[in-house]
Design an enzyme around this catalytic site. Structure first.
Site, PDB file in Angstrom:
ATOM      1  N   ASP A 112      -3.942 -31.809 -76.450  1.00 31.69           N
ATOM      2  CA  ASP A 112      -4.162 -30.367 -76.586  1.00 31.69           C
ATOM      3  C   ASP A 112      -3.564 -29.629 -75.392  1.00 31.69           C
ATOM      4  OD1 ASP A 112      -5.298 -27.874 -77.443  1.00 31.69           O
ATOM      5  OD2 ASP A 112      -6.837 -28.158 -75.905  1.00 31.69           O
ATOM      6  N   TYR A 158     -12.976 -35.250 -78.402  1.00 32.77           N
ATOM      7  CA  TYR A 158     -13.408 -34.250 -79.384  1.00 32.77           C
ATOM      8  C   TYR A 158     -14.475 -34.788 -80.339  1.00 32.77           C
ATOM      9  CZ  TYR A 158      -9.729 -30.825 -78.300  1.00 32.77           C
ATOM     10  OH  TYR A 158      -8.926 -29.884 -77.689  1.00 32.77           O
ATOM     11  N   LYS A 188      -5.356 -42.001 -68.458  1.00 35.71           N
ATOM     12  CA  LYS A 188      -5.958 -41.714 -67.151  1.00 35.71           C
ATOM     13  C   LYS A 188      -6.975 -42.796 -66.813  1.00 35.71           C
ATOM     14  CE  LYS A 188      -6.960 -38.992 -63.614  1.00 35.71           C
ATOM     15  NZ  LYS A 188      -6.038 -38.841 -62.481  1.00 35.71           N
ATOM     16  N   ASP A 196      -1.987 -36.646 -64.926  1.00 41.36           N
ATOM     17  CA  ASP A 196      -1.655 -35.678 -63.865  1.00 41.36           C
ATOM     18  C   ASP A 196      -0.166 -35.764 -63.513  1.00 41.36           C
ATOM     19  OD1 ASP A 196      -2.305 -38.205 -62.924  1.00 41.36           O
ATOM     20  OD2 ASP A 196      -3.507 -37.527 -61.224  1.00 41.36           O
ATOM     21  N   ASP A 238       0.281 -27.195 -74.949  1.00 46.59           N
ATOM     22  CA  ASP A 238       0.426 -25.797 -74.509  1.00 46.59           C
ATOM     23  C   ASP A 238       1.430 -25.750 -73.347  1.00 46.59           C
ATOM     24  OD1 ASP A 238      -1.491 -24.763 -76.333  1.00 46.59           O
ATOM     25  OD2 ASP A 238      -2.225 -23.332 -74.837  1.00 46.59           O
TER      26      ASP A 238
HETATM   27  C1  IPM Z   1      -5.336 -26.457 -80.816  1.00 49.99           C
HETATM   28  C2  IPM Z   1      -6.570 -25.698 -80.425  1.00 49.99           C
HETATM   29  C3  IPM Z   1      -7.827 -26.416 -80.869  1.00 49.99           C
HETATM   30  C4  IPM Z   1      -7.851 -27.789 -80.232  1.00 49.99           C
HETATM   31  C5  IPM Z   1      -9.118 -25.670 -80.536  1.00 49.99           C
HETATM   32  C6  IPM Z   1      -9.068 -24.263 -81.037  1.00 49.99           C
HETATM   33  C7  IPM Z   1     -10.341 -26.393 -80.997  1.00 49.99           C
HETATM   34  O1  IPM Z   1      -6.569 -25.441 -79.058  1.00 49.99           O
HETATM   35  O2  IPM Z   1      -5.142 -26.686 -82.023  1.00 49.99           O
HETATM   36  O3  IPM Z   1      -4.548 -26.810 -79.941  1.00 49.99           O
HETATM   37  O4  IPM Z   1      -8.301 -27.919 -79.091  1.00 49.99           O
HETATM   38  O5  IPM Z   1      -7.427 -28.731 -80.872  1.00 49.99           O
HETATM   39 MN    MN Z   2      -4.733 -26.042 -78.067  1.00 49.24          MN
END
Ligand code: IPM
Ligand code: MN
Ligand code: NAD
Length: 358
Positions: free
Chosen positions: A246, A139, A189, A222, A250
């Protein structure tokens, strides 16, 4: 003596304002019930609408305005009409980086009563905490776009992994694992990313020599994704890079009840700057403005905020109350199989918190 904390509130875009309102309600309820602390909220109307009017996501002195607060509560940023790389770089990522919030702490915990898409998994099997590097790595925002629009066009996106940046987040994870007597798994990785991730693995091993009492594991990203679904109980404390963290959180949200339940804290562990608390979900344009958003992730992050301010008992109370809402199927929103609106869920939560103290 009553301690008053200044909280900056950035509701942001889409469902951000809807869920933030409920998180604020919970903080107010906690303050009222506790009696030792109070909150002074200052709301900042920054985000995509602000951008369309002013040409910037927040004013130039935005960070100065926030710097006097004890913590920041954020909803979500990003909305169709403003390119995501502009909206996110101009607000959320600017705060994370500007305030050196180098730890992104994201619990992935399956509460009793929360839906889990994996079969034969019980709540004890999904109880991990991600320590995501939050200030550099993939990032870094560095790179170049050469010869745009020509056949020679080349795009370079740099990952930046500094010794200081890797060491501090890895050390934070070791400390957490030691304190909580948990195992620590590093996810990287190095087979493909022959500079950054080789360096990461090296630092993970180096710092680890100071923590012989901590059991460690090292996985490729992976395989780690596969194990999170097939055998989630192998993960306790997890440390990983910005982008991997990130994506994997999710995935973590998906196995622990969904996006409506996933919370996160952007921490400056050295407390030089305010830390920021936010649900990990985005602005959900597909359901925004209709009272459908689940506020529990934002409420869980408000719990992390209270923990950060020195009230771990409130963190526990808030997570326990979420668990009660889930197991009693009380005023849940649509994502969790209920019919309650965002506000009904938030109000029911506050009521249950109150009832729990009586
Ligand atoms: C998160 C989001 C952010 C990230 C995006 C919106 C830049 O996906 O907080 O998980 O990737 O950190
Ligand atoms: Mn995210
Ligand atoms: P998203 O997290 O907003 O939504 C993904 C899916 O989850 C959608 O179907 C949405 O309806 C659902 N969902 C998310 N939160 C929910 C909640 N609280 N209750 C019920 N359902 C919920 O991800 P996206 O659609 O990829 O991104 C939308 C926008 O948000 C983009 O602009 C993106 O860049 C931004 N974003 C911001 C943040 C942040 O501010 N921290 C995080 C992720 C994405």
């Amino acid at each position: 003596m009553l301690k008053t904390y200044r909280i900056a509130v950035i509701p942001g875009d889409g469902i951000g304002p809807e869920v933030t309102r409920e998180a604020v309600r919970v903080l107010e309820t906690a303050a009222e019930l506790d009696g030792r602390f109070a909150f002074e909220f200052t709301e900042y109307p920054w985000g995509c609408e602000y951008y369309l009017k002013s040409g910037e996501m927040m004013p130039e002195d935005g960070l100065d305005l926030l710097s006097g607060s004890d913590a920041i509560l954020l909803g979500a940023v990003g909305y169709p009409g403003v390119p995501d790389h502009i909206s996110l770089r101009g607000l959320l990522l600017k705060i994370r980086k500007g305030f050196d919030q180098y730890v992104n702490l994201r619990p992935v915990r399956l509460l009793k009563g929360a839906p889990c898409p994996i079969k034969d998994v019980s709540p004890e099997d999904v109880d991990m905490v991600f320590v995501r590097e939050n200030s550099e790595g993939e990032y870094s925002g560095q790179g170049a776009w050469l010869y745009p629009g020509t056949p020679q066009e080349v795009v370079i996106q740099d990952g930046v992994f500094s010794r200081k940046g890797c060491e501090r987040v890895i050390r934070y994870a070791y400390e957490l694992a030691r304190r909580e007597k948990k195992t620590l798994t590093s996810i990287s990785k190095a087979n493909a990313l022959n500079y950054s991730m080789v360096f990461w693995d090296q630092i993970f091993a180096e710092v680890g020599r100071e923590y012989p009492d901590v059991e460690t594991h090292s996985l490729l990203v992976d395989a780690a994704s596969m194990f999170m679904v097939k055998d989630p109980k192998r993960f306790q404390v997890v440390v990983t890079s910005n982008l991997f963290g990130d994506i994997l959180t999710d995935l973590g949200a998906a196995i622990a009840g969904g996006m409506g339940l996933a919370a996160g804290a952007n921490l400056d562990p050295e407390r030089r700057f305010p830390s920021m608390f936010e649900p990990i979900h985005g602005s959900a344009p597909d359901i925004a403005g209709r009272g459908l958003a689940d506020p529990l992730a934002a409420i869980w992050s408000a719990g992390q905020l209270l923990d950060h301010l020195g009230y771990p008992e409130w963190y526990k109370r808030i997570v326990d109350t979420i668990e009660r809402m889930l197991s009693e199927k009380r005023s849940l929103t649509r994502d969790l199989g209920g019919t309650a609106s965002t506000e009904e869920c938030g109000s029911a939560f506050a009521e249950l918190l109150r009832a729990g103290m009586e």
